[in-house]
Design a protein around this motif. Structure first.
Motif, PDB file in Angstrom:
ATOM      1  N   ILE A   1       4.446  -1.109   3.127  1.00 53.68           N
ATOM      2  CA  ILE A   1       3.884   0.242   3.060  1.00 53.68           C
ATOM      3  C   ILE A   1       4.940   1.147   2.448  1.00 53.68           C
ATOM      4  O   ILE A   1       6.031   1.300   2.991  1.00 53.68           O
ATOM      5  CB  ILE A   1       3.489   0.762   4.459  1.00 53.68           C
TER       6      ILE A   1
ATOM      7  N   PRO B   1      -3.718   4.625   2.463  1.00 55.03           N
ATOM      8  CA  PRO B   1      -3.493   3.431   3.275  1.00 55.03           C
ATOM      9  C   PRO B   1      -4.580   2.361   3.168  1.00 55.03           C
ATOM     10  O   PRO B   1      -4.313   1.192   3.453  1.00 55.03           O
ATOM     11  CB  PRO B   1      -3.410   3.989   4.702  1.00 55.03           C
TER      12      PRO B   1
ATOM     13  N   SER C   1       1.460   5.092   1.613  1.00 56.64           N
ATOM     14  CA  SER C   1       1.079   5.824   2.821  1.00 56.64           C
ATOM     15  C   SER C   1       0.051   6.919   2.522  1.00 56.64           C
ATOM     16  O   SER C   1      -0.715   7.292   3.399  1.00 56.64           O
ATOM     17  CB  SER C   1       2.311   6.418   3.500  1.00 56.64           C
TER      18      SER C   1
ATOM     19  N   SER D   1      10.310   2.534   2.893  1.00 58.26           N
ATOM     20  CA  SER D   1       9.159   1.667   3.131  1.00 58.26           C
ATOM     21  C   SER D   1       9.331   0.900   4.427  1.00 58.26           C
ATOM     22  O   SER D   1      10.415   0.851   5.005  1.00 58.26           O
ATOM     23  CB  SER D   1       8.959   0.703   1.957  1.00 58.26           C
TER      24      SER D   1
ATOM     25  N   SER E   1       0.870  -1.173   0.000  1.00 57.36           N
ATOM     26  CA  SER E   1       0.000   0.000   0.000  1.00 57.36           C
ATOM     27  C   SER E   1       0.907   1.224   0.000  1.00 57.36           C
ATOM     28  O   SER E   1       2.109   1.121   0.236  1.00 57.36           O
ATOM     29  CB  SER E   1      -0.928   0.003   1.225  1.00 57.36           C
TER      30      SER E   1
END
Length: 193
Positions: free
Chosen positions: A125, A66, A63, A131, A61
């Motif tokens: 993420i 989300p 940020s 990440s 995903s």
């Protein structure tokens, strides 16, 4: 002839399709601590999950969005994450000598304790500066004869990814899982007293 030349030029300008890559969790680092905390057989039950985790694609995903999960193309787990985690956890708990015997529950053995789980989050993420990975699980430990729940607890861990590659994210996933396993092991030993 003009059409053949055009088609040849089009085909030669196409990039080759990337190869699929498959990833497994790194070997667990658990070690024996001596005497088993639980007597008998500890069965690791099926890990429940949202349907998207039954697929083998590695998820991520961003940020900035989300709630939106995306999947990598050409990057896959060797098995669906719930089964990977079930097997990985069984090895960890065996190495930690948490019970006399630790097995994956396939309905073939008479167990004294059942550890089941629910996978809520298992993703990378991405943000502007790098990440991290997020793993969120619930575990329930039940005694077979009394049907009493000895432990019901949520474990939520985020770990920074050391590099930019998917392989770096997979290594971070292993570290996140081992952090959860360590907390779970301490909780099992606490309730087994």
């Amino acid at each position: 002839m003009l059409l053949a030349s055009f088609l040849t030029a089009c085909v030669s300008s196409l990039s080759p399709v990337p190869e699929d890559r498959y990833y497994r969790l790194s070997e667990v680092a658990g070690k024996s601590s001596g005497r088993a905390s639980l007597g008998g057989v500890l069965a690791i039950g099926t890990i429940e999950n949202a349907g998207v985790y039954n697929e083998r694609a590695i998820l991520y995903s961003e940020s900035t969005e989300p709630a939106k999960l995306q999947r990598y193309h050409y990057h896959f787990w060797t098995d669906a994450p719930p089964r990977l985690i079930q097997d990985h956890l069984a090895v960890y708990l065996r190495k930690a000598s948490v019970a006399n015997t630790v097995v994956n529950d396939r309905g073939e053995v008479d167990w004294s304790h059942l550890l089941s789980g629910k996978l809520r989050r298992f993703e990378r993420i991405m943000d502007g500066s790098g990440s991290r990975v997020a793993v969120d699980m619930e575990f329930r430990l039940m005694h077979n004869h009394s049907r009493k729940a000895l432990l019901v607890k949520d474990y939520d861990v985020e770990v920074e990814v050391a590099g930019d590659t998917v392989n770096d994210a997979v290594e971070a996933m292993t570290r996140a899982l081992e952090s959860i396993y360590g907390q779970l092991l301490a909780d099992i030993r606490r309730v087994a007293r």
